[in-house]
Write a protein that holds these residues in place. Structure first.
Motif, short mmCIF file in Angstrom:
data_model
loop_
_atom_site.label_atom_id
_atom_site.label_comp_id
_atom_site.label_asym_id
_atom_site.label_seq_id
_atom_site.Cartn_x
_atom_site.Cartn_y
_atom_site.Cartn_z
N LEU A 208 37.66 50.77 60.04
CA LEU A 208 36.49 51.35 59.39
C LEU A 208 36.10 50.51 58.17
CD1 LEU A 208 34.41 53.62 58.99
CD2 LEU A 208 36.16 54.88 57.72
N ILE A 209 34.91 49.93 58.21
CA ILE A 209 34.37 49.17 57.08
C ILE A 209 32.96 49.69 56.80
CG2 ILE A 209 33.81 46.90 56.14
CD1 ILE A 209 35.75 45.65 58.07
N PRO A 210 32.81 50.69 55.92
CA PRO A 210 31.47 51.19 55.61
C PRO A 210 30.62 50.12 54.94
CG PRO A 210 33.19 52.68 54.83
CD PRO A 210 33.86 51.40 55.20
N HIS A 211 29.32 50.36 54.90
CA HIS A 211 28.43 49.46 54.18
C HIS A 211 28.84 49.40 52.71
CE1 HIS A 211 25.72 49.36 57.60
NE2 HIS A 211 25.59 50.67 57.57
N VAL A 212 28.62 48.26 52.10
CA VAL A 212 28.91 48.10 50.68
C VAL A 212 27.78 47.28 50.05
CG1 VAL A 212 31.41 48.29 50.81
CG2 VAL A 212 30.34 46.08 51.20
#
Length: 742
Positions: A208-212
């Protein structure tokens, strides 16, 4: 000082800033790391249509990876040109015109050969991105990564069974339903998968890599808000902004209707529309809507900074179930107030940084926008040290608040408020690059500039609301750290705890007068630090008896309707930030123990929500909890509830006690709360062990089982308990302390 809008909305965006390039990206294709042992990797990012807004995700991946590697974006182009917002990008794009099957079949190998990187990174499980990646890997073996930020099949499923059938028969579209379905089945063939939401993580696995966002590059201090508003031509009108491609599932029609409800001069600005589309022309004809076309990626902050409120009104559909709109992170990084709908991970991401309303509820959307517009950088509510400064000035004293604020709307409003009250503001240091936070400790003296100001001397009295060493009066509003640690087992491991304890010892030993905010706090300070009783006074907080009033219950039903609560549903209210210390876990367990399965728990505040949601799910009560995040209108929710709970592990006083009681709402609190001294068991509330969920459930149930007359009596008793706690009484308490100084 509390600003009713979260000026600190950049918090969540900040945590991952180190992994994203600044929005003003260098034209250099790659920045190679020093040292011969770190070779630059050539990466091919595959996008399924370079003329479509899906290119945006590929562009962001390129900006991230180009910091250390050579990156090329590859894909077909089914439109005439590259997607407009990336035309000025420094990224290298390689594309071929897209066609329909069967002609497109002859282009597959050529597209695969364009992806000549050492690593392949496909954006979205689509045939012309991931499918091309699979073919490229077959032609030349190398790692193939897959990034999934949407549930692609969801876009096809929203039209129902017959619509799905029609799309399934459209085999000529290279990215049509049958081919996308096959690609989703092939996700496991990727060497690694990254996903952007919890829904996608549960469906596809992966990391899981959410927007940043890079919060240095998106620092609001770098952008001129006045210039941005002048460019838009909006004048002084309040601006609600939607930024992005306005597709149906994004709820733009709901937003248009919501802003229309607000009336007045509120303007909705839609940025990113196709100006030739039927919808755009229809919206542009409305007096309360301004429609603008697509803008370059790097210009986004220069537009968004002009907004008073940013709206992300996603609808709850199969399109949005896996989506996390990137524009939320844009707004958070720029410190813009946000209104969004309760879809996908949005409530979790916005916890503490925005207003969340039910999807598709135009009335709730309008109400939330109106509320934020009312308070956004205009209205300042005093709290803590600012309150003390304001109230002490009422004694006729010359008060000099000292602290650091930002050159922003909230800071300007605070200055104006003090000036109206005749309070000098030359002790307030204004820094252009700083945002005025939710709670500004006005008299803290903690910054070098404020310490120097206090050190000039010439003051009759210095009062501090923070742990400093330059005051004659210290208000111990946070209790004492040693007492707090005792509730956690007494451990003082770690440098931070040791430093705070050492500072606390010096403060209590060297400060002439100490103001505790409850009898419990006074006993703690005297017992744990050996401070003489005559040195410690109790000065209780005050409460706004007009704002928090039982008459607010007249709107009880309409407030409940905003979150789908029925008039008869027994509702417990938890208000507090720092869920672990405030005992939310006990409140959740008590909800599970209640015999009434229709009962609900409404949670207001910020904290580690995911942990508590997981616990609620294990107990089978997740669907009975409503998460509202921090609210500027908390008085409305006291009016909507049947009982308040605060099973806190440690609380020097807790204004929640005063606010609930003043609202005529019984409160069940804990033995560890200073505010518990206001409670008469079974009359206006109850006091329980903070870890005893069963006792909390029994206490709540006791009020639920009361007759209507009993509940009225409890409400009246609650109000009576709060009425002595006025701001005038607080001022009088400080006045008595000041009278001890020559």
């Amino acid at each position: 000082m509390r600003s009713a809008v979260c000026c600190a909305t950049r918090r969540s965006a900040t945590s991952s800033a180190s992994v994203v390039a600044a929005s003003s990206w260098s034209a250099t294709p790659a920045r190679r790391s020093p040292g011969p042992w770190r070779a630059t990797i050539r990466i091919s990012i595959l996008a399924f249509d370079l003329s479509d807004n899906a290119t945006g995700r590929a562009e962001l991946l390129a900006r991230l990876l180009a910091q250390q590697h050579e990156v090329t974006i590859v894909g077909p182009r089914f439109g005439a040109e590259l997607w407009p917002p990336v035309r000025a990008s420094a990224a290298t794009y390689r594309s071929r015109p897209g066609r329909r099957y069967p002609a497109f079949a002859t282009d597959l190998a050529a597209l695969a050969r364009l992806a000549d990187g050492d690593v392949l990174y496909a954006s979205k499980p689509r045939p012309t991105s991931f499918g091309i990646g699979l073919l490229a890997r077959r032609l030349r073996p190398r790692p193939l990564l897959l990034d999934i930020d949407d549930w692609e099949l969801g876009f096809f499923y929203r039209s129902g069974a017959w619509g799905r059938l029609g799309r399934a028969l459209n085999v000529g579209n290279p990215n049509g339903l049958p081919w996308t379905w096959l690609c989703e089945r092939a996700v496991k063939r990727a060497d690694a998968v990254t996903v952007a939401s919890r829904f996608l993580e549960s469906r596809f696995g992966g990391i899981l890599i959410p927007h940043v966002r890079d919060t240095d590059g998106w620092d609001p201090a770098r952008y001129d808000r006045a210039e941005a508003r002048a460019r838009l031509g909006v004048g002084p009108r309040p601006v609600v902004m939607f930024l992005g491609t306005p597709r149906g599932y994004k709820g733009v029609d709901d937003l248009v209707a919501a802003v229309e409800r607000l009336g007045g001069d509120t303007l909705l600005v839609l940025v990113g529309a196709d100006l030739e589309s039927v919808s755009a022309r229809r919206w542009a004809a409305m007096p309360h809507v301004k429609v603008m076309g697509e803008i370059p990626f790097d210009d986004v902050p220069r537009y968004l900074i002009a907004a008073d409120v940013v709206a992300v009104p996603q609808r709850a559909t199969s399109d949005t179930v896996g989506q996390v709109p990137a524009k939320i992170f844009d707004a958070m990084a720029l410190g813009r107030p946000i209104v969004a709908t309760s879809v996908s991970m949005i409530p979790e991401i916005l916890e503490g940084a925005g207003a969340v309303v039910p999807a598709g509820n135009v009335a709730a959307l309008a109400e939330a926008i109106g509320r934020l517009l009312k308070f956004a950088e205009r209205d300042v509510r005093l709290g803590g040290a600012a309150n003390a400064a304001h109230n002490v000035a009422a004694l006729g004293a010359r008060v000099v608040p000292v602290g650091v604020i930002g050159r922003d709307g909230a800071g300007e409003a605070l200055l104006a408020l003090f000036q109206r009250a005749g309070i000098t503001t030359h002790g307030l240091v204004v820094e252009a690059g700083r945002m005025t936070p939710m709670k500004t400790r006005i008299m803290a003296g903690g910054y070098p500039a404020t310490r120097r100001f206090v050190a000039r001397g010439g003051w009759d009295l210095v009062q501090s609301h923070e742990r400093t060493l330059c005051q004659q009066v210290y208000r111990a509003g946070e209790g004492c750290h040693r007492g707090y640690l005792a509730t956690r087992g007494g451990s003082a491991r770690g440098l931070y705890h040791r430093l705070v304890l050492a500072l606390e010892r010096r403060i209590f030993a060297g400060t002439p007068a100490i103001a505790a905010i409850a009898r419990r706090g006074k006993r703690e300070i005297e017992t744990l630090y050996g401070v003489a009783s005559e040195k410690v006074s109790v000065v209780y907080n005050g409460v706004d008896l007009e704002r928090f009033h039982p008459r607010n219950r007249a709107a009880r039903i309409s407030v409940r309707e905003e979150i789908g609560l029925g008039a008869a549903a027994w509702t417990t209210l938890f208000v507090g930030s720092g869920f672990e210390r405030k005992g939310l876990i006990t409140a959740v367990e008590a909800l599970a123990a209640l015999g009434d399965r229709d009962s609900r728990l409404v949670v207001i505040g910020r904290g580690h929500r995911a942990t508590h949601e997981a616990h609620a799910a294990r107990l089978g009560v997740a669907e009975r909890i409503v998460w509202l995040g921090p609210r500027p209108d908390v008085e409305r929710w006291y009016a909507a509830a049947d009982v308040a709970v605060l099973p806190t592990r440690y609380e020097p006083f807790g204004n929640v006690h005063l606010e609930a009681l003043a609202s005529g709402l019984p409160i069940v609190t804990s033995t560890e709360a200073g505010g518990s001294e206001l409670i008469q068991d079974g009359v206006n509330g109850a006091v329980i062990d903070p870890r005893d969920a069963k006792a909390l459930a029994v206490a709540v149930d006791r009020f639920r089982e009361m007759s209507a007359a009993g509940r009225e009596a409890a409400s009246a008793a609650a109000r009576r308990a709060a009425e002595p706690f006025t701001y005038a009484a607080q001022v009088a308490g400080f006045s008595r302390i000041y009278g001890n100084f020559p």
